[in-house]
Motif scaffolding. Structure first.
Motif, PDB file in Angstrom:
ATOM      1  N   ARG A  79      -1.125  -5.437  -0.671  1.00 51.61           N
ATOM      2  CA  ARG A  79      -1.088  -5.985  -2.021  1.00 51.61           C
ATOM      3  C   ARG A  79      -1.550  -7.439  -1.988  1.00 51.61           C
ATOM      4  O   ARG A  79      -1.072  -8.244  -1.184  1.00 51.61           O
ATOM      5  N   VAL A 115      -3.166  -5.718  -7.555  1.00 53.05           N
ATOM      6  CA  VAL A 115      -4.365  -5.257  -6.859  1.00 53.05           C
ATOM      7  C   VAL A 115      -3.988  -4.938  -5.428  1.00 53.05           C
ATOM      8  O   VAL A 115      -3.328  -5.744  -4.752  1.00 53.05           O
ATOM      9  N   ALA A 138      -7.819  -1.070  -5.510  1.00 50.39           N
ATOM     10  CA  ALA A 138      -7.149  -0.430  -6.632  1.00 50.39           C
ATOM     11  C   ALA A 138      -6.470  -1.497  -7.479  1.00 50.39           C
ATOM     12  O   ALA A 138      -5.980  -2.501  -6.952  1.00 50.39           O
ATOM     13  N   ALA A 139      -6.437  -1.268  -8.794  1.00 52.53           N
ATOM     14  CA  ALA A 139      -5.819  -2.228  -9.715  1.00 52.53           C
ATOM     15  C   ALA A 139      -4.934  -1.491 -10.697  1.00 52.53           C
ATOM     16  O   ALA A 139      -5.199  -0.351 -11.070  1.00 52.53           O
ATOM     17  N   GLY A 140      -3.871  -2.161 -11.141  1.00 53.70           N
ATOM     18  CA  GLY A 140      -2.967  -1.554 -12.093  1.00 53.70           C
ATOM     19  C   GLY A 140      -1.918  -2.532 -12.578  1.00 53.70           C
ATOM     20  O   GLY A 140      -2.196  -3.718 -12.759  1.00 53.70           O
ATOM     21  N   TYR A 151      -1.379   2.402 -10.147  1.00 54.60           N
ATOM     22  CA  TYR A 151      -2.787   2.012 -10.129  1.00 54.60           C
ATOM     23  C   TYR A 151      -3.538   2.830 -11.176  1.00 54.60           C
ATOM     24  O   TYR A 151      -3.380   4.055 -11.252  1.00 54.60           O
ATOM     25  N   THR A 170      -0.785   7.125  -3.355  1.00 54.57           N
ATOM     26  CA  THR A 170      -2.227   7.311  -3.377  1.00 54.57           C
ATOM     27  C   THR A 170      -2.575   8.429  -2.395  1.00 54.57           C
ATOM     28  O   THR A 170      -1.813   8.701  -1.467  1.00 54.57           O
ATOM     29  N   VAL A 186      -9.602   2.711  -9.192  1.00 56.24           N
ATOM     30  CA  VAL A 186      -9.808   2.633  -7.751  1.00 56.24           C
ATOM     31  C   VAL A 186     -11.303   2.647  -7.466  1.00 56.24           C
ATOM     32  O   VAL A 186     -12.075   3.287  -8.173  1.00 56.24           O
ATOM     33  N   TRP A 205      -2.554   0.017   2.729  1.00 58.10           N
ATOM     34  CA  TRP A 205      -2.800  -0.777   1.519  1.00 58.10           C
ATOM     35  C   TRP A 205      -2.093  -2.119   1.635  1.00 58.10           C
ATOM     36  O   TRP A 205      -0.926  -2.179   2.009  1.00 58.10           O
ATOM     37  N   VAL A 235      -5.502   7.835  -7.154  1.00 57.96           N
ATOM     38  CA  VAL A 235      -4.401   6.889  -7.292  1.00 57.96           C
ATOM     39  C   VAL A 235      -3.567   7.270  -8.509  1.00 57.96           C
ATOM     40  O   VAL A 235      -4.071   7.815  -9.490  1.00 57.96           O
TER      41      VAL A 235
END
Length: 386
Positions: free
Chosen positions: A200, A190, A162-164, A149, A125, A152, A198, A113
């Motif tokens: 969100r 996330v 995944a987070a960011g 992100y 990603t 992951v 993906w 990511v």
């Protein structure tokens, strides 16, 4: 004051059964740097940000290089059955930008990511299916000027997390010189992979401006993400997903003026660890901050005074291994092994000539420790044993 906010883990790229009111004692020992080996890597101006082990024989270290045309993804691989050592392997064609994290659930399911491209709203990603890497776009908020992100988890081929962060443009104002200036704030984000795309997720807003730095999955219905508020709200943030919705979980009062969490790992629903940094005074570059979830509440874990900001962690029986920097002006690499009520230094070797080395991620497999990072414009991988 050297405060870290925003995409903290990327900027750094650089106990067991503690009682609720208890602390970890510090065990001192003579440094034994012979236990650590610095791995030989391909040449290049590379920063490593992540570690993964897709199968019993293979280890990956991921990051990015600085080229004349910008940032480019880098993936190093090492096969224990191959005497070539670490080699650079290709990622998806046409992909450009940073790689902030890597994760694998198997030799046929892995993720890289990174960040949002300068144009458009998609965060890039890459997915590994056992044969090749393919790019999958993940949506960032429409008003985001930048996003990415930083962490992951590949839980299964049909379930990744995944987070960011995203930088949201609220409008435009003028500065004291009459020049137009964007008004912005940060938001944690996330994304969840459902096997096809993906999605969100909807998150609560702990502060007006904040971000997420790391995520860990206990089960599909038990997920933790950690980060921090920004600006005047520079305090730890922990969010929990229970299978239905995300919620803010309060963190305890911590020692220091400001606090940020950069890494999170879990042994189970009643044993989760978060690591990061606390700033003790306006001139402090950062001391270690470790919190542990016991199934009911977070509690701060006592650590040695020499421990500085911690960027990554890995679970080990009864505790964790965590890496980062010393709380000194030279920011030497530093690591801790926390277990059985004790916090022991990993006695990492001093930095090589030419500049400080930063440790950003760690993995442990059968007692063998792999630490990745960068410094003096080169990648670094250390291996050793607990």
């Amino acid at each position: 004051m050297n405060r870290i906010t925003g995409s903290a883990r990327a900027l750094l790229a650089t106990a067991a059964l503690l009682l609720v009111a208890g602390t970890a004692s510090t065990a001192s020992a003579t440094a034994d740097t012979s236990r650590w080996a610095s791995e030989q890597l391909p040449p290049g101006n590379v920063s490593l940000t992540g570690y993964a082990k897709p199968d019993a024989h293979t280890t990956w270290a991921a990051g990015f290089s600085i080229t004349e045309s910008g940032l480019a993804p880098v993936l190093y691989a090492k096969d224990e059955r191959d005497d070539r050592g670490w080699i650079e392997v290709p990622t998806a064609p046409g992909y450009a930008g940073r790689v902030n994290a890597v994760a694998a659930s198997s030799a046929r399911d892995a993720w890289l990511v990174g960040d949002k491209a300068r144009t458009g709203t998609a965060i890039a990603t890459q997915h590994w299916d056992g044969t090749s890497w393919s790019v999958f776009a993940a949506d960032a908020p429409a008003a985001a000027s930048s996003a990415g992100y930083l962490s992951v988890v590949a839980h299964s081929p049909t379930d990744a997390w995944a987070a960011g962060w995203a930088t949201i443009v609220d409008g435009v104002t003028t500065d004291p010189n009459g020049e137009p200036t964007q008004v912005i704030h940060r938001e944690g984000i996330v994304g969840r992979w459902n096997g096809t795309s993906w999605q969100r997720m909807t998150l609560p807003q702990p502060y007006p401006s904040w971000n997420l730095n790391a995520i860990t999955v206990v089960t599909a219905n038990d997920v933790w993400a950690v980060g921090n508020g920004t600006n005047d709200d520079d305090k730890p943030v922990t969010l929990h997903y229970d299978g239905h919705a995300w919620s803010i979980v309060p963190t305890p009062a911590f020692t220091g003026l400001y606090g940020e969490l950069y890494g999170v790992v879990a042994h189970g629903p009643n044993d989760v660890w978060a690591v990061g940094r606390t700033v003790l005074d306006p001139n402090d570059r950062g001391h270690a901050l470790i919190m542990r979830w016991n199934g009911h509440a977070w509690r701060q874990v006592s650590v040695p005074a020499e421990a500085g900001a911690l960027a990554g962690a890995a679970p080990v029986p009864g505790g964790i291994v965590t890496v980062g920097q010393k709380a000194t002006a030279d920011a030497e690499p530093y690591g801790l092994h926390i277990t059985a009520g004790q916090a022991r230094s990993l006695d990492l070797p001093a930095p090589s000539p030419g500049g400080a080395n930063y440790t950003s991620a760690v993995g442990v497999d059968c007692g063998r420790v792999t630490i990745v990072g960068s410094g003096a414009q080169r990648a670094q991988i250390l291996t050793g044993r607990l």
